[in-house]
Design a protein around this motif. Sequence first.
Motif, mmCIF file in Angstrom:
data_model
loop_
_atom_site.group_PDB
_atom_site.id
_atom_site.type_symbol
_atom_site.label_atom_id
_atom_site.label_comp_id
_atom_site.label_asym_id
_atom_site.label_seq_id
_atom_site.Cartn_x
_atom_site.Cartn_y
_atom_site.Cartn_z
ATOM 1 N N VAL A 323 0.856 -1.184 0.000
ATOM 2 C CA VAL A 323 0.000 0.000 0.000
ATOM 3 C C VAL A 323 0.897 1.239 0.000
ATOM 4 C CG1 VAL A 323 -1.760 1.280 1.268
ATOM 5 C CG2 VAL A 323 -1.831 -1.225 1.215
ATOM 6 N N THR A 324 0.664 2.131 -0.953
ATOM 7 C CA THR A 324 1.489 3.334 -1.090
ATOM 8 C C THR A 324 0.836 4.580 -0.506
ATOM 9 O OG1 THR A 324 0.573 3.712 -3.302
ATOM 10 C CG2 THR A 324 2.623 2.429 -3.151
ATOM 11 N N ALA A 325 -0.496 4.615 -0.396
ATOM 12 C CA ALA A 325 -1.192 5.789 0.144
ATOM 13 C C ALA A 325 -2.598 5.379 0.550
ATOM 14 C CB ALA A 325 -1.237 6.932 -0.865
ATOM 15 N N LEU A 326 -3.153 6.089 1.536
ATOM 16 C CA LEU A 326 -4.540 5.869 1.959
ATOM 17 C C LEU A 326 -5.030 7.090 2.713
ATOM 18 C CD1 LEU A 326 -4.642 5.157 5.293
ATOM 19 C CD2 LEU A 326 -3.669 3.034 4.476
ATOM 20 N N ASP A 327 -6.354 7.255 2.731
ATOM 21 C CA ASP A 327 -7.002 8.303 3.505
ATOM 22 C C ASP A 327 -8.487 7.995 3.547
ATOM 23 O OD1 ASP A 327 -7.316 10.509 5.057
ATOM 24 O OD2 ASP A 327 -7.148 11.984 3.446
ATOM 25 N N PHE A 328 -9.182 8.496 4.584
ATOM 26 C CA PHE A 328 -10.626 8.292 4.689
ATOM 27 C C PHE A 328 -11.268 9.590 5.152
ATOM 28 C CE2 PHE A 328 -8.841 6.970 8.724
ATOM 29 C CZ PHE A 328 -9.665 7.572 9.669
ATOM 30 N N SER A 329 -12.555 9.728 4.829
ATOM 31 C CA SER A 329 -13.273 10.969 5.104
ATOM 32 C C SER A 329 -13.626 11.109 6.579
ATOM 33 C CB SER A 329 -14.544 11.032 4.259
ATOM 34 O OG SER A 329 -15.385 9.911 4.548
ATOM 35 N N GLU A 330 -14.102 10.039 7.203
ATOM 36 C CA GLU A 330 -14.496 10.021 8.598
ATOM 37 C C GLU A 330 -14.597 8.570 9.037
ATOM 38 O OE1 GLU A 330 -18.294 11.802 9.014
ATOM 39 O OE2 GLU A 330 -19.295 10.426 7.636
ATOM 40 N N PRO A 331 -14.612 8.304 10.339
ATOM 41 C CA PRO A 331 -14.772 6.920 10.779
ATOM 42 C C PRO A 331 -16.044 6.293 10.224
ATOM 43 C CG PRO A 331 -14.072 8.309 12.604
ATOM 44 C CD PRO A 331 -14.367 9.225 11.453
ATOM 45 N N PRO A 364 1.724 4.257 -10.157
ATOM 46 C CA PRO A 364 1.170 4.239 -8.802
ATOM 47 C C PRO A 364 0.860 5.642 -8.288
ATOM 48 C CG PRO A 364 3.534 3.854 -8.746
ATOM 49 C CD PRO A 364 3.145 3.855 -10.195
ATOM 50 N N VAL A 365 -0.096 5.702 -7.389
ATOM 51 C CA VAL A 365 -0.460 6.940 -6.705
ATOM 52 C C VAL A 365 0.353 7.022 -5.418
ATOM 53 C CG1 VAL A 365 -2.313 8.144 -5.492
ATOM 54 C CG2 VAL A 365 -2.753 7.075 -7.713
ATOM 55 N N LYS A 366 0.977 8.180 -5.175
ATOM 56 C CA LYS A 366 1.891 8.355 -4.050
ATOM 57 C C LYS A 366 1.243 9.025 -2.839
ATOM 58 C CE LYS A 366 5.885 6.916 -5.827
ATOM 59 N NZ LYS A 366 6.795 5.949 -5.161
ATOM 60 N N CYS A 367 0.209 9.830 -3.051
ATOM 61 C CA CYS A 367 -0.394 10.560 -1.936
ATOM 62 C C CYS A 367 -1.876 10.762 -2.208
ATOM 63 C CB CYS A 367 0.303 11.907 -1.712
ATOM 64 S SG CYS A 367 0.450 12.924 -3.197
ATOM 65 N N ILE A 368 -2.659 10.775 -1.116
ATOM 66 C CA ILE A 368 -4.117 10.918 -1.189
ATOM 67 C C ILE A 368 -4.564 11.801 -0.039
ATOM 68 C CG2 ILE A 368 -6.335 9.721 -1.076
ATOM 69 C CD1 ILE A 368 -4.966 7.225 -2.115
ATOM 70 N N GLN A 369 -5.570 12.656 -0.314
ATOM 71 C CA GLN A 369 -6.221 13.409 0.746
ATOM 72 C C GLN A 369 -7.699 13.530 0.428
ATOM 73 O OE1 GLN A 369 -4.532 17.221 1.748
ATOM 74 N NE2 GLN A 369 -6.207 17.748 3.138
ATOM 75 N N ILE A 370 -8.534 13.287 1.445
ATOM 76 C CA ILE A 370 -9.988 13.329 1.304
ATOM 77 C C ILE A 370 -10.541 14.339 2.287
ATOM 78 C CG2 ILE A 370 -12.136 12.029 1.468
ATOM 79 C CD1 ILE A 370 -10.620 9.519 0.849
ATOM 80 N N GLU A 371 -11.442 15.174 1.815
ATOM 81 C CA GLU A 371 -12.213 16.082 2.646
ATOM 82 C C GLU A 371 -13.659 15.991 2.194
ATOM 83 O OE1 GLU A 371 -11.159 17.606 5.256
ATOM 84 O OE2 GLU A 371 -9.044 17.101 4.962
ATOM 85 N N ASP A 372 -14.488 15.433 3.074
ATOM 86 C CA ASP A 372 -15.894 15.214 2.752
ATOM 87 C C ASP A 372 -16.002 14.332 1.505
ATOM 88 O OD1 ASP A 372 -16.609 16.737 4.957
ATOM 89 O OD2 ASP A 372 -16.566 18.605 3.805
ATOM 90 N N GLU A 373 -16.561 14.854 0.432
ATOM 91 C CA GLU A 373 -16.734 14.060 -0.790
ATOM 92 C C GLU A 373 -15.695 14.396 -1.847
ATOM 93 O OE1 GLU A 373 -18.756 11.669 -0.793
ATOM 94 O OE2 GLU A 373 -19.813 12.173 1.069
#
Length: 699
Positions: A323-331, A364-373
Amino acid sequence: MPPSAVPSSSKDDRKKRQPRDALEPITGSSSSAASSSSASVGSKARGFFGSGQDQSTKILTDLAPMLMKPGMLENAANSSLSRPTNALRRTPTKLDLSLLRLSLNPRRISSTSTELRALEDAEDLLPLPIPSPIETNPVSLLRGFQATIPSAREGKAKRRKKRLAEDAVGLKQIAMGERGLLTDGSDSAPKKEKGRRRKTGTVAKRELSREELLQENDEILADRENVHSLINSEISEVDRKIEALRVIRKGLEDDLLRLQEEELELEDELEGVNELLSVHDRKAPALGRSSRRKRAAAFLPSDHDDLPHGVAFMTLHAHSAPVTALDFSEPYGTLVTAGADDVVRVWELSSGEEIGRLRGHQGPVKCIQIEDEICLTGGADGNIRLWDLRQVEAHEAALARDAPIPATPAAAEAAESDPAKPNSVVRQGGDISNAPDADGPCTRVLEGHTKAVTSMYFEEACLVTGASDKTLRQWDLTTGQCVLTMDILWAISHPPPAPTTASSLSRSYSIDDFAPSTVSSYYEKPARGDLMTGTFAVPTPPYSDGSWEMYQDFVGGVQFWAHALVSGSGDGGVRMWDMRTGQAHRTLLGHTGPVTCLQFDEFHVVSGSLDKSVRIWDLRTGQIFDTLKFEHPVTAVQFDTRKIVAAAGDNTVKIYNRTSLQTSSLTTNGHIKPVERLRYMDTYLVSGGKDGEVRCWAL
């Protein structure tokens, strides 16, 4: 016969008798005493007292020490206060019997007031039940030993008295003689010998027999053993009490730490409520503040508290490569993961099911950021893509509806194994890559970097990215334009003025000092020409499984707030930039390897590095506040007011409690290969490892 007519021989015999013998006519035999009355006793006593001045004085002198004892005086006072006036007129049988019983044994004359009262009230007390003892003040162990073991001082005094001659007069006897009183066993006051004068300070002694000396020797040894046992037992008891107090103290300290953590949780929850109120009152921007910098607690479902703490309760088999990157909006919200298999997946955390995939990046994707949708991804192709996650599920349904069915299973397997091949297809309901509408939910593509985008951070409509081309770019998400470019190489070659104070920050950093090998012999120093041409690659220290790789991400992490920007780069420096001018005004030096991750708040910057450490910097002083050492390289870090969570090159997730200053590890049902990426909110954590799996934890 009058007293003067008494023969001299009988008078001398009467003088030689003990004074207590004068009471024998009062006591008499037991049978006569039982039948006598108080009147007869009084008449006999008056007869003796009236027999003569000399005899009455002698009797009073003999009775005075016993009558003046504190016990007798106390008994007389208590009897006069507690008994009614008519008690003097009661039948004296009980009192007479008590006195007669005492008179049978002359030694019992000195009984205490408690014994006298017990004898008087014996007939009334015997039928009553014996009360249980009530311990109002617990007696210490030392007093218990004093009550059961003979005192060494008492034995010493007893032996000293035994060694004295029988006719020796002690200080107590001399004092009582001066007062006109007599002691037990003495019939006259001490007399001075005529013609001889006792030397001052000398005491007459007598010789002891062998048996007596052996007996004293045994007594001294017994006293010494008793003293040793007493002290040792008391010391042991004190040690046990000290240990018990330590246990109590430890429990109180744990309770205090728990209360402090609860207080911090309440503060975070209060801040979250205030942010929601500001949004409700339309005082905040539409996107709000970034969840990576906010300290507010997430509002978790009530059943989340029922999950076991420190245990991975959900496992997602996300990728066939690390896994190279991950992020989630909320629990329990939306999760996006990327792997070295060039696949980006979208998950529903509440059910653990895959919603769809994000297609468009080449590599590959190196970085991810999620805010809401809204989701932003940066890839090895140098592009940044903006995604609308609300369209992912509908786009997947459209692809599944329009997908052709391959003729043979072999064709479907070949299409799935090579998703980057143009016009490749898979089985019905599966994935399609490079189809004409493959972009789907992608709403914007930002182009500008010439190498892989390795880190990003956005808040509201402002985005900052860092790439392996050794530049930082600021973007306007509304227009999609790059508004500012910051060159890290220029900042390295033109360091800011050193502080005037003598500290670690006074050392200047030149381009020749770029390689981490200047302070760590593990890395090889790259040539100056390689640095200028953009080549950057250093081997990572071995992970816990013995594997290693070439690290090529020059910018490990970025974050900004207002006009303040912080970046961590491959030269081991943590730089602070002014986004209004694009200049680096301070460099925090301390890491001896490339910085792989960082985060900051109002007071501290926390950075992780390949030098196997996490450093906490104080923004007010620019110095290192604390350092956490690990055994393997640190690849991810995140913190809040209560804890610091890090991926430190092994199969566990490290958690440093900032309140108790203790480090723990999440291992139960965890990864089977080193953890490389993580993200958490409040007590909900998601981690991704080299095993290609994503695990959800309850902290």
